[in-house]
Design a protein around this motif. Structure first.
Motif, PDB file in Angstrom:
ATOM      1  N   ALA A  68       0.832  -1.205   0.000  1.00 11.16           N
ATOM      2  CA  ALA A  68       0.000   0.000   0.000  1.00 11.16           C
ATOM      3  C   ALA A  68       0.859   1.244   0.000  1.00 11.16           C
ATOM      4  N   ALA A  69       0.304   2.321  -0.574  1.00 10.85           N
ATOM      5  CA  ALA A  69       0.919   3.648  -0.446  1.00 10.85           C
ATOM      6  C   ALA A  69       0.618   4.190   0.953  1.00 10.85           C
ATOM      7  N   GLN A  70       1.345   5.236   1.325  1.00 15.69           N
ATOM      8  CA  GLN A  70       1.110   5.848   2.649  1.00 15.69           C
ATOM      9  C   GLN A  70       0.237   7.096   2.546  1.00 15.69           C
ATOM     10  N   ASN A  71      -0.014   7.531   1.302  1.00 18.02           N
ATOM     11  CA  ASN A  71      -0.775   8.755   1.068  1.00 18.02           C
ATOM     12  C   ASN A  71      -1.093   8.799  -0.415  1.00 18.02           C
ATOM     13  N   ILE A  72      -2.160   9.473  -0.780  1.00 16.76           N
ATOM     14  CA  ILE A  72      -2.467   9.697  -2.203  1.00 16.76           C
ATOM     15  C   ILE A  72      -2.993  11.120  -2.346  1.00 16.76           C
ATOM     16  N   HIS A  73      -3.057  11.589  -3.608  1.00 17.71           N
ATOM     17  CA  HIS A  73      -3.772  12.845  -3.873  1.00 17.71           C
ATOM     18  C   HIS A  73      -5.159  12.503  -4.395  1.00 17.71           C
ATOM     19  N   GLN A  74      -6.125  13.352  -4.081  1.00 15.27           N
ATOM     20  CA  GLN A  74      -7.501  13.034  -4.477  1.00 15.27           C
ATOM     21  C   GLN A  74      -7.778  13.240  -5.954  1.00 15.27           C
ATOM     22  N   GLU A  75      -6.936  14.082  -6.633  1.00 13.53           N
ATOM     23  CA  GLU A  75      -7.142  14.306  -8.065  1.00 13.53           C
ATOM     24  C   GLU A  75      -6.373  13.258  -8.861  1.00 13.53           C
ATOM     25  N   THR A  76      -6.841  12.992 -10.077  1.00  9.55           N
ATOM     26  CA  THR A  76      -6.187  11.941 -10.871  1.00  9.55           C
ATOM     27  C   THR A  76      -4.913  12.435 -11.569  1.00  9.55           C
ATOM     28  N   SER A  77      -4.823  13.732 -11.827  1.00  9.50           N
ATOM     29  CA  SER A  77      -3.605  14.284 -12.462  1.00  9.50           C
ATOM     30  C   SER A  77      -3.642  15.795 -12.306  1.00  9.50           C
ATOM     31  N   GLY A  78      -2.546  16.450 -12.673  1.00  7.66           N
ATOM     32  CA  GLY A  78      -2.568  17.907 -12.670  1.00  7.66           C
ATOM     33  C   GLY A  78      -1.359  18.537 -12.018  1.00  7.66           C
ATOM     34  N   ALA A  79      -1.472  19.839 -11.752  1.00 12.69           N
ATOM     35  CA  ALA A  79      -0.360  20.635 -11.237  1.00 12.69           C
ATOM     36  C   ALA A  79      -0.312  20.513  -9.712  1.00 12.69           C
ATOM     37  N   PHE A  80       0.170  19.385  -9.249  1.00 16.65           N
ATOM     38  CA  PHE A  80       0.271  19.130  -7.798  1.00 16.65           C
ATOM     39  C   PHE A  80       1.664  18.581  -7.506  1.00 16.65           C
ATOM     40  N   THR A  81       2.646  19.441  -7.600  1.00 25.22           N
ATOM     41  CA  THR A  81       4.050  19.055  -7.484  1.00 25.22           C
ATOM     42  C   THR A  81       4.315  18.239  -6.219  1.00 25.22           C
ATOM     43  N   GLY A  82       4.953  17.124  -6.410  1.00 22.85           N
ATOM     44  CA  GLY A  82       5.350  16.294  -5.268  1.00 22.85           C
ATOM     45  C   GLY A  82       4.326  15.246  -4.881  1.00 22.85           C
ATOM     46  N   GLU A  83       3.181  15.228  -5.559  1.00 21.76           N
ATOM     47  CA  GLU A  83       2.113  14.304  -5.156  1.00 21.76           C
ATOM     48  C   GLU A  83       2.066  13.069  -6.050  1.00 21.76           C
ATOM     49  N   SER A 121     -12.115   9.483  -3.158  1.00 21.36           N
ATOM     50  CA  SER A 121     -11.426   9.243  -4.437  1.00 21.36           C
ATOM     51  C   SER A 121     -10.840   7.842  -4.485  1.00 21.36           C
ATOM     52  N   ALA A 122     -10.251   7.420  -3.369  1.00 16.13           N
ATOM     53  CA  ALA A 122      -9.651   6.076  -3.332  1.00 16.13           C
ATOM     54  C   ALA A 122     -10.731   5.014  -3.515  1.00 16.13           C
ATOM     55  N   GLN A 123     -11.843   5.188  -2.836  1.00 21.85           N
ATOM     56  CA  GLN A 123     -12.922   4.202  -2.954  1.00 21.85           C
ATOM     57  C   GLN A 123     -13.453   4.151  -4.387  1.00 21.85           C
ATOM     58  N   LYS A 124     -13.606   5.330  -4.994  1.00 21.96           N
ATOM     59  CA  LYS A 124     -14.117   5.401  -6.366  1.00 21.96           C
ATOM     60  C   LYS A 124     -13.168   4.704  -7.336  1.00 21.96           C
ATOM     61  N   ALA A 125     -11.868   4.772  -7.038  1.00 23.77           N
ATOM     62  CA  ALA A 125     -10.855   4.153  -7.900  1.00 23.77           C
ATOM     63  C   ALA A 125     -10.687   2.656  -7.593  1.00 23.77           C
ATOM     64  N   GLY A 126     -11.480   2.141  -6.660  1.00 21.66           N
ATOM     65  CA  GLY A 126     -11.404   0.714  -6.338  1.00 21.66           C
ATOM     66  C   GLY A 126     -10.256   0.353  -5.416  1.00 21.66           C
ATOM     67  N   PHE A 127      -9.684   1.350  -4.756  1.00 22.50           N
ATOM     68  CA  PHE A 127      -8.586   1.088  -3.821  1.00 22.50           C
ATOM     69  C   PHE A 127      -9.126   0.659  -2.466  1.00 22.50           C
ATOM     70  N   LEU A 128      -8.340  -0.149  -1.768  1.00 21.63           N
ATOM     71  CA  LEU A 128      -8.574  -0.369  -0.346  1.00 21.63           C
ATOM     72  C   LEU A 128      -8.044   0.862   0.388  1.00 21.63           C
ATOM     73  N   ALA A 129      -8.910   1.508   1.163  1.00 21.76           N
ATOM     74  CA  ALA A 129      -8.501   2.722   1.891  1.00 21.76           C
ATOM     75  C   ALA A 129      -8.473   2.420   3.381  1.00 21.76           C
ATOM     76  N   ILE A 130      -7.297   2.583   3.972  1.00 24.16           N
ATOM     77  CA  ILE A 130      -7.161   2.400   5.433  1.00 24.16           C
ATOM     78  C   ILE A 130      -7.140   3.803   6.043  1.00 24.16           C
ATOM     79  N   VAL A 131      -8.260   4.178   6.628  1.00 22.34           N
ATOM     80  CA  VAL A 131      -8.448   5.546   7.104  1.00 22.34           C
ATOM     81  C   VAL A 131      -8.056   5.634   8.579  1.00 22.34           C
ATOM     82  N   CYS A 132      -7.078   6.512   8.864  1.00 26.68           N
ATOM     83  CA  CYS A 132      -6.496   6.596  10.217  1.00 26.68           C
ATOM     84  C   CYS A 132      -7.025   7.826  10.955  1.00 26.68           C
ATOM     85  N   PHE A 133      -7.220   7.679  12.225  1.00 27.85           N
ATOM     86  CA  PHE A 133      -7.748   8.773  13.052  1.00 27.85           C
ATOM     87  C   PHE A 133      -7.509   8.403  14.512  1.00 27.85           C
ATOM     88  N   GLY A 134      -7.694   9.380  15.402  1.00 27.00           N
ATOM     89  CA  GLY A 134      -7.520   9.102  16.830  1.00 27.00           C
ATOM     90  C   GLY A 134      -7.259  10.398  17.579  1.00 27.00           C
TER      91      GLY A 134
END
Ligand code: PGA
Length: 257
Positions: A68-83, A121-134
């Motif tokens: 798994a990745a540790q983070n994603i961006h919600q947009e599929t592409s674009g001007a988001f340097t470093g994402e 966005s992750a759910q829409k893309a069919g990814f397993l999303a492990i949502v962290c909180f606390g």
């Protein structure tokens, strides 16, 4: 019966050349090297830095280990340097991600709203999303644990279309990387609250939802955590860097009732 999940979070550790030896040692210590059916009994996942994803997936594929990745961006592409985008990840065969880890919230400005957008966005893309909180220690001491959890989860619940491909990870901030785990009773009480909250929004599908505990989980305390009804696995930082420790946690998950 919910299938247990042992999820490692390597954070910003290791380099590509560490990867083959790590998975060799891990799979031989937990028995996966000899018995692939283990991965059918417990989900094993490692969330690793982006530049290690390809090497981990290549090495671990065939062993039934999820990467798994540790983070994603919600947009599929674009001007988001470093994402890194969801299509970039699926292109290299990665279809799972952590979202909203407390270090992302603390150091990189993630908010309950950005976590909700990313989860949708992750759910829409069919990814397993492990949502962290606390909650933080200050919030716990002020008796705000449940209110904080509700504030963190409500926007996510508003944004998702059901619980498919969602895993929740309750990680009290005061327990992360401190060596002070929540007691099994503290964790169970939070997990029970989280499941009830989820049930009030999504009905009976909350019974199949996996809720992981994270925060100084280790080979010594994991068996006790697994005696609790609503603890379905663990998200593991420090101990996931050591193949002998995380492998013994997989074995404990297999032994759990
Ligand atoms: P820890 O980290 O196991 O080192 O406390 C857990 C996490 O940050 O996911």
């Amino acid at each position: 019966m919910r299938k247990k999940m042992i999820a490692g979070n390597w954070k910003m550790n290791k380099v590509v050349s560490d990867v083959p030896e790590f998975f060799r040692a891990f799979s031989s210590a937990c028995g996966l090297a000899k018995d692939r059916s283990i991965s059918a009994k417990v989900d094993i996942l490692f969330a690793v830095p982006s530049v290690l994803l390809d090497a981990c997936r290549t090495t671990a594929s065939g062993m039934g280990i999820h990467v798994a990745a540790q983070n994603i961006h919600q947009e599929t592409s674009g001007a988001f340097t470093g994402e890194v985008s969801l299509p970039m990840l699926s292109d290299i065969g990665v279809n799972a991600t952590l979202i909203g880890h407390s270090e992302r919230r603390q150091f990189f400005g993630e908010t309950n709203q950005s976590v909700a957008l990313k989860t949708a966005s992750a759910q829409k893309a069919g990814f397993l999303a492990i949502v962290c909180f606390g909650e933080t220690l200050e919030q716990r001491n002020a008796g705000q644990t449940e209110a904080v959890i509700k504030d963190q989860l409500d926007p996510v619940f508003d944004a998702i279309s059901g619980l498919n491909n969602i895993v929740l990870a309750y990680e009290p901030v005061w327990a992360i990387g401190t060596g002070v785990s929540a007691t099994s009773a503290q964790a169970q009480s939070a997990h029970e609250y989280i499941r009830n909250l989820t049930r009030s929004r999504f009905g009976g599908s909350a019974d199949s939802l996996r809720i992981l505990y994270g925060g100084s989980a280790n080979p010594k305390n994991i068996a006790e955590l697994f005696t609790k009804a609503d603890i379905d696995g663990a998200l593991i930082g420090g101990a996931s860097l050591k193949p002998d420790e995380i492998s013994s946690m997989v074995v404990k998950a297999l032994e759990a009732k």
